[in-house]
Design an enzyme around this catalytic site. Structure first.
Site, short mmCIF file in Angstrom:
data_model
loop_
_atom_site.label_atom_id
_atom_site.label_comp_id
_atom_site.label_asym_id
_atom_site.label_seq_id
_atom_site.Cartn_x
_atom_site.Cartn_y
_atom_site.Cartn_z
N CYS A 132 0.95 -1.27 0.00
CA CYS A 132 -0.25 -0.02 0.13
C CYS A 132 0.90 1.40 0.12
CB CYS A 132 -0.83 -0.02 1.11
SG CYS A 132 -0.36 -0.53 2.69
N HIS A 244 -2.26 6.42 4.22
CA HIS A 244 -0.95 6.46 4.50
C HIS A 244 -0.36 7.71 4.03
CE1 HIS A 244 -1.28 2.62 5.94
NE2 HIS A 244 -0.34 1.63 5.02
N1 LIG Z 1 -5.24 -2.90 4.88
C1 LIG Z 1 -4.25 -2.59 4.05
O1 LIG Z 1 -3.86 -1.16 4.05
C2 LIG Z 1 -3.57 -3.41 2.88
C3 LIG Z 1 -3.00 -2.73 1.86
C4 LIG Z 1 -2.40 -3.83 0.96
C5 LIG Z 1 -2.52 -5.10 1.33
N2 LIG Z 1 -3.30 -5.54 2.15
C6 LIG Z 1 -3.28 -7.16 2.28
O2 LIG Z 1 -4.53 -7.58 2.43
C7 LIG Z 1 -4.45 -8.60 3.26
C8 LIG Z 1 -5.25 -8.64 4.16
O3 LIG Z 1 -5.21 -7.42 4.98
P1 LIG Z 1 -6.49 -6.72 5.78
O4 LIG Z 1 -5.80 -5.55 6.47
O5 LIG Z 1 -7.64 -6.74 5.26
O6 LIG Z 1 -6.40 -8.01 7.01
P2 LIG Z 1 -7.75 -8.22 8.02
O7 LIG Z 1 -8.54 -6.80 8.49
O8 LIG Z 1 -6.97 -8.86 9.32
O9 LIG Z 1 -8.66 -9.25 7.49
C9 LIG Z 1 -8.35 -10.64 7.35
C10 LIG Z 1 -9.50 -11.10 6.50
O10 LIG Z 1 -8.98 -12.72 6.24
C11 LIG Z 1 -9.80 -13.42 6.67
N3 LIG Z 1 -9.17 -14.91 6.93
C12 LIG Z 1 -8.25 -15.11 7.87
N4 LIG Z 1 -7.75 -16.48 8.08
C13 LIG Z 1 -8.50 -16.86 6.98
C14 LIG Z 1 -8.74 -18.44 6.40
N5 LIG Z 1 -7.97 -19.18 7.11
N6 LIG Z 1 -9.41 -18.62 5.37
C15 LIG Z 1 -10.54 -17.57 4.76
N7 LIG Z 1 -10.33 -16.17 5.27
C16 LIG Z 1 -9.54 -15.91 6.45
C17 LIG Z 1 -10.28 -12.90 8.03
O11 LIG Z 1 -11.51 -13.46 8.36
P3 LIG Z 1 -12.32 -13.65 9.88
O12 LIG Z 1 -13.08 -12.25 9.78
O13 LIG Z 1 -13.01 -14.70 9.54
O14 LIG Z 1 -11.06 -13.57 10.71
C18 LIG Z 1 -10.52 -11.51 7.26
O15 LIG Z 1 -11.71 -11.44 6.73
C19 LIG Z 1 -2.89 -8.98 3.86
O16 LIG Z 1 -2.23 -9.64 2.97
C20 LIG Z 1 -2.53 -7.54 3.65
O17 LIG Z 1 -1.25 -7.60 3.79
C21 LIG Z 1 -3.54 -4.98 3.12
#
Ligand SMILES: NC(=O)c1ccc[n+]([C@@H]2O[C@H](COP(=O)([O-])OP(=O)(O)OC[C@H]3O[C@@H](n4cnc5c(N)ncnc54)[C@H](OP(=O)(O)O)[C@@H]3O)[C@@H](O)[C@H]2O)c1
Length: 355
Positions: A132, A244
């Site tokens: 990001c 950010h």
């Molecule tokens: N946030 C950002 O700014 C951003 C930017 C670029 C990339 N990313 C990337 O995007 C990804 C997600 O980030 P996030 O910030 O959205 O994280 P998050 O808010 O912690 O959400 C994680 C998601 O993954 C699900 N999950 C976890 N274990 C799972 C499994 N075994 N099977 C299916 N679903 C599962 C969770 O479901 P539950 O609700 O059931 O736990 C939740 O829906 C990461 O790789 C991160 O590096 C994020």
């Protein structure tokens, strides 16, 4: 006759997944059917995509040969275990985790910059979307490097807690309340208190002292720019919910046209310049201004007189939109534009051939 595409959002209850659902609806993505996937912790929870209410399902319950496109937003572990299996079934994976970003067969795409690399070689069936910080940074560096070659870049980030997932947002919110009332709070997601503080740590540290996030920014920037740019990065987590920001210092091999530097930024697709320094109050883009916005905002453009051909500027961007979900939806839209059947992007690369 089939119209629209079957889409899956893996991690539909998380920060990036929820924004992906919202953006698919906002941009009227040609959906036929859409499935929401989460972990067993939230199985059956209802999330929405426009006026569709979707009950979350388990990743193992999906028939992937029926799905055209899957947005993976559930972290490295889920991507490493499942993305290749899903791609083998003919579903195209757009991965938001860092797991495949340095994979030589996986394109790392910012549609405004390097769509051409999507079509190079046999398709691996997986496309990565950058970190990001990298997306907004590279959108500006690419344009500048076309005017004069980059000698060195120094980046200092001010990253919001939403970049660390949903639990990190809760931690900042609860900690801020607790500290105002009881004056104590235990950190769980972050290594130290984030409320009313800043942490010069994003991700774990390597033996060298560099953090995982700093390493990602360096490697991904080089992969997209296809250049061995010298880059020094310091990543800092700040008590901001969404958005950010970063300060960028660039050194070039020759002088930039001094009059038109602002024009270079203004011409970049997806970038808005907010730099009204002549006004009494001055005006710069802050995280609060950019929350919910699609563009990358650039402010404080000025000469760096401490080096021969130097430039300084400030970037602010919604990390959940252009930094994550929007970029991945734009990748899917671009694929549809190039080949509405999507067959060009489904997996054709054979791992056995390579062996
Ligand atoms: N946030 C950002 O700014 C951003 C930017 C670029 C990339 N990313 C990337 O995007 C990804 C997600 O980030 P996030 O910030 O959205 O994280 P998050 O808010 O912690 O959400 C994680 C998601 O993954 C699900 N999950 C976890 N274990 C799972 C499994 N075994 N099977 C299916 N679903 C599962 C969770 O479901 P539950 O609700 O059931 O736990 C939740 O829906 C990461 O790789 C991160 O590096 C994020």
């Amino acid at each position: 006759m089939k119209s629209g595409y079957n889409v899956a959002v893996v991690g539909a209850t998380g920060n990036a997944g929820m924004v992906t659902l919202r953006i698919l609806s906002e941009r009227e993505f040609p959906l036929r059917d859409i499935v929401a996937i989460a972990s067993t912790r939230t199985l059956g929870r209802v999330v929405s995509c426009g006026n569709r209410a979707l009950k979350t399902q388990k990743i193992s319950d999906i028939n992937w040969s029926d799905i055209d496109l899957a947005f993976f937003c559930a972290g490295e572990g889920v991507s490493s275990k499942n993305a290749e299996i899903v791609a083998d079934r003919g579903c195209i994976v757009i991965d938001k985790s860092s797991y495949f970003r340095q994979h030589p067969k996986v394109p790392l795409i910012i549609p405004e910059i390097n769509l051409d690399t999507l079509e190079k070689g046999a398709s691996y069936g997986i496309v990565s979307t950058p970190n990001c910080v990298v997306t907004p940074l590279v959108m500006t560096l690419k344009a500048l490097s076309e005017v004069a070659s980059l000698k060195r870049v120094v980046v200092s980030t001010y990253q919001s807690v939403s970049g660390a997932g949903r639990r990190a947002i809760d931690e900042l919110y609860n900690q801020s309340k607790e500290i105002m009332t009881t004056r104590s709070s235990r950190p769980e997601v972050f290594s130290k208190q984030i409320a009313f503080n800043i942490l010069p740590q994003v991700g774990n540290f390597y033996e060298s002292g560099i953090s995982e996030e700093e390493e990602k920014i360096t490697c991904e920037t080089r992969k997209i720019l296809m250049a061995d740019v010298k880059i020094a990065v310091t990543c800092v987590r700040v008590p901001v919910f969404i958005g950010h920001s970063m300060s960028v210092a660039c050194e070039f091999s020759k002088a930039l046209p001094t009059k038109n530097i602002r024009n270079i930024f203004e011409k970049i697709e997806g970038v808005i310049v907010i730099d009204r320094r002549g006004e009494e109050s001055g005006y710069v883009a802050t995280p609060i201004d950019v929350q919910g916005e699609d563009a990358v905002f650039v402010s404080r453009i000025r000469k760096d007189t401490s080096v021969k051909n130097g430039l300084l500027y400030w970037i602010a961007c919604d990390n959940l939109r252009k930094g994550a979900a929007l970029n991945s939806v734009q990748i899917a839209e671009s694929m549809i534009k190039i080949d509405p059947s999507l067959s060009k992007f489904r997996k054709t690369y054979s791992r056995t051939k390579e062996a």
